[in-house]
Design an enzyme around this catalytic site. Sequence first.
Site, mmCIF file in Angstrom:
data_model
loop_
_atom_site.group_PDB
_atom_site.id
_atom_site.type_symbol
_atom_site.label_atom_id
_atom_site.label_comp_id
_atom_site.label_asym_id
_atom_site.label_seq_id
_atom_site.Cartn_x
_atom_site.Cartn_y
_atom_site.Cartn_z
ATOM 1 C CE1 TYR A 184 -11.818 -13.696 11.547
ATOM 2 C CE2 TYR A 184 -11.424 -12.683 13.945
ATOM 3 C CZ TYR A 184 -11.943 -13.595 13.258
ATOM 4 O OH TYR A 184 -12.561 -14.440 13.615
ATOM 5 C CB SER A 201 -15.163 -12.070 15.436
ATOM 6 O OG SER A 201 -13.998 -12.385 16.000
#
Length: 256
Positions: free
Chosen positions: A161, A149
């Site tokens: 994350y 990501s």
Amino acid sequence: MADRLAGKVAIVTGAGSQDDGIGNGRAISVLFAREGARVLLVDRRLPVAEHTARLIAAEGGAAEPFEADVTSEAACRAMVERALGRWGRLDILVNNVGIGIAKRVTEVTLEEWELQMRVNVTSMVLASKHAIPAMLASAGGGAVLNISSIASQKGRGLAPYAASKGAVEALTRAMAADHGREGIRVNAIAPGPAYTPMVAARGMPEAVREARRKSTALGLEGTAWDIAAAAVYLCSDEARWVTGVVLPVDGGVLVN
């Protein structure tokens, strides 16, 4: 049907999606099958993998759903054995499973942190641990694709994350160096703010969706099909001289 992946066998983890939508794993699986690959559709929820299988079958492609939790080493071993037992070889592994915990380090619990790393990083290690030897034995080489990501590269919060995706990218480069001479290529895609069923399921207001679109240099909203198109390239023989790459597919968010 095209043939950029003709004769190849692929495992795609997280191959289902939210309901009838097209998320990254489903889109990658469908495009792989369109390009001639036979695809083992791995998901911890069998019904959503079965739905992906039906989409592929309707287009004349070859795929089989397989229920597995890839945070389990036994499950990762079993999915590799199933691909080999079904089609006799393994050429491609797409590590697509991931979750996002939107908390700061001052808010996240130890249990949440460990879950974030187990799902987003450990699953890739376990799947690759069993897939790479199978690729070498059955196909003489292969391609591993990890889904990361742009959160790893663009500070915007989401600390657990972002940290997990940074680990994915470091893991990708290390694996590329470790296994390149064996004929194993390892790359990653770093998606930007594409509009996928997982995003939609969070109840995103239209104003936020529009702001995400405007954050891109191209002014275009991305979808899972954009991620899948990049995955086909990186896992095909067209990318035979490409390894250790983290490819942003983000509409230009990182340069905007």
